[in-house]
Design a protein around this motif. Structure first.
Motif, PDB file in Angstrom:
ATOM      1  N   LEU A   8     115.687  24.979  16.783  1.00 10.72           N
ATOM      2  CA  LEU A   8     114.258  24.777  17.009  1.00 10.72           C
ATOM      3  C   LEU A   8     113.942  23.349  17.432  1.00 10.72           C
ATOM      4  O   LEU A   8     113.073  23.130  18.288  1.00 10.72           O
ATOM      5  N   ASP A   9     114.621  22.371  16.857  1.00 11.30           N
ATOM      6  CA  ASP A   9     114.354  20.976  17.208  1.00 11.30           C
ATOM      7  C   ASP A   9     115.345  20.423  18.220  1.00 11.30           C
ATOM      8  O   ASP A   9     115.138  19.332  18.753  1.00 11.30           O
ATOM      9  N   ALA A  10     116.431  21.159  18.481  1.00 13.51           N
ATOM     10  CA  ALA A  10     117.457  20.652  19.382  1.00 13.51           C
ATOM     11  C   ALA A  10     117.269  21.131  20.819  1.00 13.51           C
ATOM     12  O   ALA A  10     117.497  20.378  21.771  1.00 13.51           O
ATOM     13  N   ALA A  11     116.862  22.390  20.982  1.00 11.76           N
ATOM     14  CA  ALA A  11     116.718  22.940  22.332  1.00 11.76           C
ATOM     15  C   ALA A  11     115.447  22.408  22.987  1.00 11.76           C
ATOM     16  O   ALA A  11     114.452  22.122  22.317  1.00 11.76           O
ATOM     17  N   ARG A  12     115.466  22.306  24.310  1.00 15.33           N
ATOM     18  CA  ARG A  12     114.319  21.745  25.031  1.00 15.33           C
ATOM     19  C   ARG A  12     113.725  22.731  26.043  1.00 15.33           C
ATOM     20  O   ARG A  12     112.618  22.529  26.518  1.00 15.33           O
ATOM     21  N   GLY A  13     114.457  23.766  26.388  1.00 15.45           N
ATOM     22  CA  GLY A  13     114.004  24.665  27.440  1.00 15.45           C
ATOM     23  C   GLY A  13     113.016  25.707  26.953  1.00 15.45           C
ATOM     24  O   GLY A  13     112.444  25.601  25.864  1.00 15.45           O
ATOM     25  N   GLU A  14     112.817  26.730  27.766  1.00 11.05           N
ATOM     26  CA  GLU A  14     111.874  27.792  27.437  1.00 11.05           C
ATOM     27  C   GLU A  14     112.405  28.626  26.283  1.00 11.05           C
ATOM     28  O   GLU A  14     113.557  29.061  26.282  1.00 11.05           O
ATOM     29  N   ALA A  15     111.567  28.880  25.297  1.00  6.69           N
ATOM     30  CA  ALA A  15     111.943  29.705  24.150  1.00  6.69           C
ATOM     31  C   ALA A  15     111.442  31.133  24.315  1.00  6.69           C
ATOM     32  O   ALA A  15     112.197  32.092  24.137  1.00  6.69           O
ATOM     33  N   LEU A  16     110.172  31.288  24.631  1.00  6.59           N
ATOM     34  CA  LEU A  16     109.525  32.595  24.677  1.00  6.59           C
ATOM     35  C   LEU A  16     108.722  32.745  25.955  1.00  6.59           C
ATOM     36  O   LEU A  16     108.016  31.807  26.357  1.00  6.59           O
ATOM     37  N   PHE A  18     106.168  35.851  27.548  1.00  4.10           N
ATOM     38  CA  PHE A  18     105.555  37.180  27.544  1.00  4.10           C
ATOM     39  C   PHE A  18     104.659  37.253  28.770  1.00  4.10           C
ATOM     40  O   PHE A  18     103.606  36.608  28.805  1.00  4.10           O
ATOM     41  N   GLY A  19     105.083  37.998  29.784  1.00  5.55           N
ATOM     42  CA  GLY A  19     104.330  38.035  31.026  1.00  5.55           C
ATOM     43  C   GLY A  19     104.326  36.668  31.675  1.00  5.55           C
ATOM     44  O   GLY A  19     105.371  36.059  31.895  1.00  5.55           O
ATOM     45  N   ASP A  20     103.128  36.148  31.957  1.00  2.91           N
ATOM     46  CA  ASP A  20     103.039  34.829  32.583  1.00  2.91           C
ATOM     47  C   ASP A  20     102.743  33.721  31.577  1.00  2.91           C
ATOM     48  O   ASP A  20     102.420  32.594  31.949  1.00  2.91           O
ATOM     49  N   ARG A  21     102.849  34.016  30.291  1.00 10.55           N
ATOM     50  CA  ARG A  21     102.616  33.017  29.247  1.00 10.55           C
ATOM     51  C   ARG A  21     103.941  32.662  28.590  1.00 10.55           C
ATOM     52  O   ARG A  21     104.770  33.528  28.328  1.00 10.55           O
ATOM     53  N   SER A  22     104.138  31.391  28.291  1.00  8.79           N
ATOM     54  CA  SER A  22     105.417  30.976  27.728  1.00  8.79           C
ATOM     55  C   SER A  22     105.245  29.774  26.812  1.00  8.79           C
ATOM     56  O   SER A  22     104.224  29.076  26.843  1.00  8.79           O
ATOM     57  N   LEU A  23     106.262  29.538  25.991  1.00  7.44           N
ATOM     58  CA  LEU A  23     106.341  28.360  25.141  1.00  7.44           C
ATOM     59  C   LEU A  23     107.744  27.782  25.239  1.00  7.44           C
ATOM     60  O   LEU A  23     108.730  28.516  25.176  1.00  7.44           O
ATOM     61  N   THR A  24     107.839  26.460  25.393  1.00 10.48           N
ATOM     62  CA  THR A  24     109.119  25.792  25.304  1.00 10.48           C
ATOM     63  C   THR A  24     109.494  25.636  23.826  1.00 10.48           C
ATOM     64  O   THR A  24     108.669  25.871  22.932  1.00 10.48           O
ATOM     65  N   TYR A  25     110.719  25.202  23.566  1.00 10.57           N
ATOM     66  CA  TYR A  25     111.108  24.977  22.177  1.00 10.57           C
ATOM     67  C   TYR A  25     110.252  23.918  21.488  1.00 10.57           C
ATOM     68  O   TYR A  25     109.814  24.113  20.340  1.00 10.57           O
ATOM     69  N   PRO A  26     109.974  22.771  22.125  1.00 13.26           N
ATOM     70  CA  PRO A  26     109.075  21.815  21.460  1.00 13.26           C
ATOM     71  C   PRO A  26     107.692  22.395  21.190  1.00 13.26           C
ATOM     72  O   PRO A  26     107.102  22.136  20.126  1.00 13.26           O
ATOM     73  N   LEU A 196     114.163  37.028  17.307  1.00 16.02           N
ATOM     74  CA  LEU A 196     114.760  36.011  16.450  1.00 16.02           C
ATOM     75  C   LEU A 196     116.189  35.694  16.862  1.00 16.02           C
ATOM     76  O   LEU A 196     116.655  34.560  16.694  1.00 16.02           O
ATOM     77  N   GLY A 197     116.896  36.674  17.435  1.00 11.25           N
ATOM     78  CA  GLY A 197     118.272  36.449  17.869  1.00 11.25           C
ATOM     79  C   GLY A 197     118.402  35.333  18.889  1.00 11.25           C
ATOM     80  O   GLY A 197     119.155  34.366  18.685  1.00 11.25           O
ATOM     81  N   PRO A 198     117.689  35.408  20.012  1.00  9.49           N
ATOM     82  CA  PRO A 198     117.759  34.303  20.970  1.00  9.49           C
ATOM     83  C   PRO A 198     117.292  32.971  20.381  1.00  9.49           C
ATOM     84  O   PRO A 198     117.863  31.924  20.697  1.00  9.49           O
ATOM     85  N   LEU A 199     116.274  32.996  19.525  1.00  9.07           N
ATOM     86  CA  LEU A 199     115.773  31.743  18.953  1.00  9.07           C
ATOM     87  C   LEU A 199     116.806  31.123  18.013  1.00  9.07           C
ATOM     88  O   LEU A 199     116.893  29.893  17.910  1.00  9.07           O
ATOM     89  N   ARG A 200     117.589  31.924  17.323  1.00  4.26           N
ATOM     90  CA  ARG A 200     118.645  31.371  16.468  1.00  4.26           C
ATOM     91  C   ARG A 200     119.739  30.728  17.313  1.00  4.26           C
ATOM     92  O   ARG A 200     120.355  29.726  16.903  1.00  4.26           O
ATOM     93  N   ARG A 206     112.565  36.857  27.341  1.00  4.80           N
ATOM     94  CA  ARG A 206     111.533  37.260  28.306  1.00  4.80           C
ATOM     95  C   ARG A 206     111.124  38.690  27.966  1.00  4.80           C
ATOM     96  O   ARG A 206     111.887  39.632  28.197  1.00  4.80           O
ATOM     97  N   HIS A 207     109.946  38.816  27.395  1.00  2.00           N
ATOM     98  CA  HIS A 207     109.459  40.149  26.999  1.00  2.00           C
ATOM     99  C   HIS A 207     108.605  40.719  28.126  1.00  2.00           C
ATOM    100  O   HIS A 207     107.716  40.040  28.650  1.00  2.00           O
ATOM    101  N   LEU A 208     108.888  41.976  28.459  1.00  2.00           N
ATOM    102  CA  LEU A 208     108.206  42.604  29.594  1.00  2.00           C
ATOM    103  C   LEU A 208     106.792  43.059  29.265  1.00  2.00           C
ATOM    104  O   LEU A 208     106.040  43.419  30.174  1.00  2.00           O
ATOM    105  N   GLY A 209     106.434  43.038  27.982  1.00  2.00           N
ATOM    106  CA  GLY A 209     105.131  43.574  27.595  1.00  2.00           C
ATOM    107  C   GLY A 209     105.181  45.084  27.565  1.00  2.00           C
ATOM    108  O   GLY A 209     105.134  45.701  26.504  1.00  2.00           O
ATOM    109  N   ARG A 210     105.300  45.678  28.698  1.00  2.00           N
ATOM    110  CA  ARG A 210     105.482  47.125  28.824  1.00  2.00           C
ATOM    111  C   ARG A 210     106.704  47.358  29.693  1.00  2.00           C
ATOM    112  O   ARG A 210     106.813  46.803  30.784  1.00  2.00           O
TER     113      ARG A 210
END
Length: 485
Positions: A8-16, A18-26, A196-200, A206-210
């Motif tokens: 959580l504190d070490a990675a810098r790239g995209e974490a999540l 969903f569609g066109d919304r995202s969060l980086t690890y920071p 949680l698997g990728p975050l660990r 990348r969740h498709l939503g549907r």
């Protein structure tokens, strides 16, 4: 124990995403820790588990705070929700802003999850000092309730870490992987494995939503490396492949295609492999056990098999007397029993059900029936309650008959059950969705087809035709509905 999210504190790239919304690890770290501060004294929290950034952030925040989270299926009816809320007694519900909650949740305090909090560089002291203990409850996930009201399986932090680390080994899963899925987030497949698997690992989701094949093509064609799905999703992929070369190209470029939650028909395995050159691998798990077995990334993909026990998992097959089935008998059907660090702690408020779920020695009774190949590969043939058919002195698994039926060109979908028979004890009943409703294959034709591929005693004695098979949210066929129809 070590933190659930060491990256959580070490990675810098995209974490999540969903569609066109995202969060980086920071951004995820800041957002989740900000919410966790508000949850430290919450007891238990319910999560209105829509396929959204807010659900993922809410669950991560609860885990950071050391507070058990109860994912709620947004499609559940009021009676089921009322039962779950009374049983788990959460103090509040986390939801995405604007989500319309049903009346059953009206008495709970609502906290909207704000994912617009961005990295502020500040420290966020969260929850109890240090990481909660390995037996601390992390999630309470409710079973499907096919044999009564849903039971809350209490999953400790130890089980989540053990399963995800075993899959890291089996699948060569790393922080470089980008996972695509469109699974619901109230179930262990979509939430624990898929989020949680990728975050660990420090990778990306990348969740498709549907779910849709267009989304699979887009994401696998733009850097994603893994796809998680259930058999209905892979069936749609198999159906689309002949007319979609871009989908075939995208799947061919993936590092790993994984199916779970139910058996993937051999016919769909073969169609996907023929079109893409890639084989789907299967894994086997349950709410109570998380993951038990998998085909390894460096192993042999084998249609109809769920691989070998994961590191740390002990697995055996037992007969009706509870005696272990000989490991060198590939024709012997037995119930799967497992033990290991991946198991749940208890059914919430159900000590009798918890005690009844375990055999002496700490072995969990899965209720799944299987065969085992000489090299240890496990082949599930169905559920003990609905898929083990005792006919004419033989014990027959429904799964292998279903696969044989699906090899017939006139069959689109198939399910097999047993029903009482005065001569055989039980007769085999095939429920068939024909490829062409106007010209369905005859019962005699299907019986001969199965007998030629398997054995005469495994042929269906009755064939019933349907427009579709009843399925739950995870794509599993609801056989109890068939038996009652």
């Amino acid at each position: 124990m070590d933190p659930l999210f060491p990256a959580l504190d070490a990675a810098r790239g995209e974490a999540l995403r969903f569609g066109d919304r995202s969060l980086t690890y920071p951004e995820l770290a800041s957002t989740a820790r900000s919410l966790a501060l508000r949850l430290r004294d919450a007891g238990r929290v319910a999560v209105w588990a829509t396929p959204s950034l807010e659900t993922a952030v809410g669950v991560v925040a609860a885990l950071l705070a050391g507070v058990p989270a109860v994912p709620l299926n947004p499609k559940s009816g009021d009676s089921e929700l009322t039962h779950i809320l009374r049983d788990s007694a959460p103090s509040l519900v986390l939801a995405e802003p604007g989500a319309q909650l049903p009346p059953a949740l009206a008495a709970l305090d609502r906290h909207d999850v704000d994912v617009d909090v961005r990295q502020d560089g500040g420290d966020h002291p969260v929850g109890p000092p240090g990481e909660p203990g390995p037996e601390s409850p992390a999630l309470i996930v409710y079973t499907s309730g096919t044999t009564g009201p849903p039971k809350g399986a209490v999953l400790p932090r130890r089980a989540i870490a053990a399963t995800l680390d075993a899959l890291e080994d089996a699948w060569q899963w790393s922080g470089d992987d980008v996972l695509v899925h469109g699974l619901p987030l109230f179930h262990v497949h979509g939430l624990i494995l898929g989020t949680l698997g990728p975050l660990r690992r420090g990778g990306s989701v990348r969740h498709l939503g549907r779910f849709g094949t267009e989304g699979v093509t887009r994401e696998l064609g733009s850097g994603a490396t893994m796809l998680f799905g259930v058999p209905t999703m892979y069936h749609r992929i198999a159906e689309a492949l002949p007319d979609d070369p871009e989908l075939a190209k995208a799947l061919a470029g993936a590092r790993l295609l994984v199916s779970g939650s139910a058996a993937l028909p051999v016919h769909d395995h073969e169609r996907i492999a023929a079109a893409t050159g890639r084989r789907v691998i299967e894994r086997y798990g349950m709410t109570e056990t998380l993951m038990n077995t998998s085909v390894r990334a460096d192993g042999e993909p084998r249609a109809g098999a769920v691989g070998v026990p994961l590191p740390g998992v002990e697995l055996r097959l037992v007969d009706e007397a509870g005696e272990e089935v000989a490991a060198d008998d590939p024709e012997a059907v037995g119930e799967i029993q497992v033990r290991g660090p991946n198991l749940f702690t208890e059914y919430l408020n159900r000590p009798d059900a918890t005690a009844g779920a375990f055999a002496p020695g700490g072995w969990f009774r899965t209720g799944d029936m299987a065969l085992r190949d000489p090299d240890g590969y496990v082949r599930i043939v169905g559920r003990k309650a609905t898929d083990l058919i005792k006919s004419g002195g033989f014990k027959i698994g429904a799964g292998e008959i279903e696969n044989a039926l699906l090899e017939h060109e006139g069959v689109r979908e198939a399910a097999v059950t047993g029903e009482p028979d005065p001569d055989l004890g039980e007769r085999i009943v095939a429920w068939v969705v024909p490829a062409d409703a106007d010209v369905p294959p005859s019962a005699a034709e299907l019986a001969d087809h199965v007998a030629a591929r398997l054995a005469p005693h495994k042929r269906p004695r009755v064939v019933r035709y349907l427009a579709s098979l009843p399925r739950n949210d995870m794509g599993k066929i609801m056989k109890r509905s068939l038996a009652g129809s």
